[in-house]
Structures are given as structure tokens and as C-alpha cells.
Scaffold this active site. Structure first.
Site, short mmCIF file in Angstrom:
data_model
loop_
_atom_site.label_atom_id
_atom_site.label_comp_id
_atom_site.label_asym_id
_atom_site.label_seq_id
_atom_site.Cartn_x
_atom_site.Cartn_y
_atom_site.Cartn_z
N ASN A 77 2.24 1.07 4.25
CA ASN A 77 3.17 -0.30 4.53
C ASN A 77 2.60 -1.47 3.52
OD1 ASN A 77 0.34 -1.12 5.38
ND2 ASN A 77 0.31 -0.22 7.28
N GLY B 159 0.91 -1.13 -0.17
CA GLY B 159 -0.05 0.03 0.03
C GLY B 159 0.86 1.26 -0.13
N GLY C 265 -7.93 1.22 -9.09
CA GLY C 265 -6.54 0.63 -8.48
C GLY C 265 -6.58 -0.61 -8.31
N ILE C 266 -5.71 -1.52 -8.19
CA ILE C 266 -5.73 -2.91 -7.90
C ILE C 266 -6.30 -3.36 -6.60
CG2 ILE C 266 -3.30 -3.22 -7.44
CD1 ILE C 266 -5.24 -5.87 -9.16
N ASP C 267 -6.04 -2.57 -5.69
CA ASP C 267 -6.65 -2.73 -4.22
C ASP C 267 -8.27 -2.70 -4.29
OD1 ASP C 267 -6.34 -0.13 -4.76
OD2 ASP C 267 -5.96 0.56 -2.60
N ARG C 268 -8.56 -1.74 -5.02
CA ARG C 268 -10.06 -1.92 -5.08
C ARG C 268 -10.70 -2.89 -6.01
NH1 ARG C 268 -11.28 4.21 -6.85
NH2 ARG C 268 -13.38 3.68 -6.77
N ASP D 247 -13.23 0.26 1.86
CA ASP D 247 -11.91 -0.17 2.40
C ASP D 247 -11.47 0.99 3.15
OD1 ASP D 247 -9.44 -1.23 3.03
OD2 ASP D 247 -8.84 -2.04 1.14
#
Lengths: 213, 213
Positions: free
Chosen positions: B17, B14, B79-82, B96
């Protein structure tokens, strides 16, 4: 007592700049360019800026209005900018949209409490500093449209979240909304029935001066 | 194809971290202490961090899952996290809550759009940097209580505004809320009927690995 024909010079000292009102004319100075000692005129001021406190109180031509603004509230340490914004309000939710956003609820001339949120300019700066690969868009969307790109997700995220919150407060406290502050005009499309008074702080500072000097 | 008995090592990289999942065990590393070259194991990862992109793609033991996560959306640069957070979701608003807050709306397996807001830790940092004389409180209030001191006006300002916004989205899109991310548990008192899955990202990354490797 001041003669009403006397020239009036007011200053609203914030966290990013100083706004002046002089007989109907406005001026804005960046905080870093502000040297109170250089002014020779008599100026009535309010200030949320702690670092200038000692300098200002040592200068005889600068008159702090803070002690003349009495508000009926249980709120501890309510900032003078917020006190002036709700000065004289009987019922209303007063929203000051500057680099910070303050929201204050007044019912029957009693201040019930309020909020402090990050304003648009500080929010944009924060994202730029912390997640530099994300950039804000320029045009906000209707709050019925879901953003489909990053710039909108950020800019309309700011507006749509704030709109939902203010509408909730409006429903809960059943009173009119009054907007002031630099970014307040941006809210008019979401709140067509609200009041907009960009000069609320100076208008109320004038009332305080007229009542007390 | 991977044997399901093979040890599995995942990393979610991220902006502040890196979170690791290794056969059910979690570890968090501050970004500044993260040196991908030091790892010798095979690791499947996702990353929103642009600065590490070249290093990671040059290391053969690090496998980027990004190209294996397909989402039906018109959203540009999601974004890949989403993408991973909504992977496999048919209907839901997935929120998130990390140092940034992302909100994504999915109906009938189509991603309709979403928002990016400043998360709690970044918000607190921003106020500390920009208006150091204002400090956040520690205990949030019920969203039916108006703050009466600065610490509450700031902390509950963050929560109450977000709660209003999510409730509006819930009403508009008539679908369940799924919370994930470090600050998500804090929302349970406001959304007792929502789903909370702190490990949503890793659970969905495992699904992606199981389907493709």
C-alpha cells in the site's frame, strides 16, 4: 504378526511431496504425480494431506498408521508427522525442517507443545510471489556476521532467526536437539552437538509397524 | 528553501500500500487503488516499488527523496525505506514491522547491516495459500508459554521466534531497539523498554525535507 523378513513399504505423505521407504531404499514423488490407486503393494503410510484422505482410506493395500501412534500430550490436533517424529522420545526438542518447520518439546515422555514455522522452500517461494525484486542468496553466513546485501539479509535472516529461537528453547527446556527433514543438514554448522537423523520419520514408522503388525 | 509554514505532503510507497502524511493527517491507500497521475499537489515521496518507478519520475509534482538520504554503510542496495528508518540514528537496532520486516543495526552512526524477514500479514497469506488446512490463532502467548494448539503454534511461532532473534541482536550489539511499522505495537509486551515510533518514516522524511528544501 508380520514376519521381520517380510518386505516393508512405507510412505510419508506431506504437503509438497510423498516420500517412500522400501526395504532401505528411498524415493520421492511430487504430490501432483502421486496416484495411490496405481500401487498394488501393501504400504504403511502417514499423511498430513487432507485432500487424499478419502482415497487412501478406501484402498485396502494402504494402511494408515495414525491410530497406532499414541503420544502423551495436551496439544489439540497434533499432526501425525509430528507425532511420529517424537514417537519414543523421552527428552528432546525435535525439529523437522521441511517446507514447514515443526518444533516439538518432549520432557519425561510428555509432549509439552510446539511451533509451526514457514520452511525455507516455502519462504523463498513467498518472497518470489510477493516481493519479486528481492532474491535470496545461496550461501548462508555465520550467525555472528551481519548481512551486508539483500540476498544474505534474506537467506541468513531465515537461518539466524531460527538459530536464536532454537538456542532459546534449548536453554529453557535443557534437553537435546534432534533435527530431521530435508533442510536439517544446513543446521549442523550452528548446532554441532545436536543429533541429525534425516530418516527419523521412517525409522519411527518402522518401530510402529514392528510393534503393531 | 521551503517555508516551514508551507503545507507538507509526504508519501511512503511500499509493496502492498501507499501511506500518506499531510500536515499531520494520515491516509493509507491500497497499491491497486493508487494512481499517481491523479494527484495535483506537490508530494515528497520514497518508494520501494519498482513498477511505479518510471511513472513517478515522469511526474513533476512528485519529488523522490532518495538522493537526499545518505547513509554510511557497506550494504549494497539498501532499500530507501530502510535508509529513511535509520536516518539520523547514532546507535540503535531499527525494526520496521510491515508486510516485510526489516532489521537494521547502527553503531556510531555507521550502518553495520541487517535482515529482511517475512512480516505477519505475508506469513499468514503464505500459510493460507500453501497449507490451507492450518489456520492462525488471534491471540499471541507469552514467550514463556509453549503453544498447545495449531493456531497458537503458528501465531506465537511468528512472535516467539522474532523475539528470540531481536533479544540476541540486542545482547550482541548492546544498543536500544526502535520499533516502527504497522505490526510494531504487538511487540510492546515482549520489549517493554524499547522505543515505539509508528511514524518514524514520516518523521524522518520531514527531517530530510526540512534539511534540503
Amino acid at each position: 504378526m508380520r514376519k521381520s523378513s517380510t518386505s516393508l513399504y512405507l510412505a510419508d505423505i506431506g504437503n509438497t511431496n510423498v516420500k517412500f521407504w522400501r526395504d532401505g531404499n528411498f524415493e520421492v514423488l511430487s504430490l501432483k504425480d502421486f496416484t495411490p490407486e496405481k500401487f498394488t503393494e501393501n504400504i504403511f503410510y502417514i499423511s498430513v494431506n487432507q485432500s487424499l484422505k478419502n482415497v487412501l482410506s478406501s484402498l485396502k493395500n494402504w494402511t494408515n498408521l495414525e491410530s497406532f501412534v499414541e503420544i502423551d500430550t495436551n496439544y489439540k490436533t497434533l499432526g501425525i508427522d509430528r507425532k511420529v517424529a517424537i514417537y519414543g522420545v523421552q527428552n528432546g526438542i525435535v525439529i523437522d525442517m521441511g517446507s514447514a518447520i515443526t518444533i516439538d518439546v518432549v520432557k519425561n515422555s510428555v509432549h509439552l507443545g510446539g511451533y509451526i514455522l514457514l520452511g525455507k522452500s516455502f519462504l523463498i517461494e513467498s518472497f518470489r510471489e510477493k516481493i519479486p525484486n528481492l532474491s535470496f542468496g545461496n550461501e548462508k553466513l555465520s550467525d555472528e556476521v551481519l548481512p551486508e546485501k539483500t540476498g544474505d539479509a534474506l537467506l541468513s535472516g531465515f537461518y539466524h532467526q531460527l538459530v536464536s529461537f532454537i538456542r532459546d528453547l534449548e536453554k529453557r527446556y535443557k534437553t537435546e536437539i534432534v533435527f530431521t527433514g530435508g533442510d536439517s543438514e544446513e543446521m549442523s554448522e550452528y548446532f554441532p552437538n545436536a543429533s541429525f537423523d534425516k530418516n527419523l520419520i521412517f525409522n519411527n514408522m518402522r518401530k510402529v509397524v514392528e510393534k503393531n503388525f
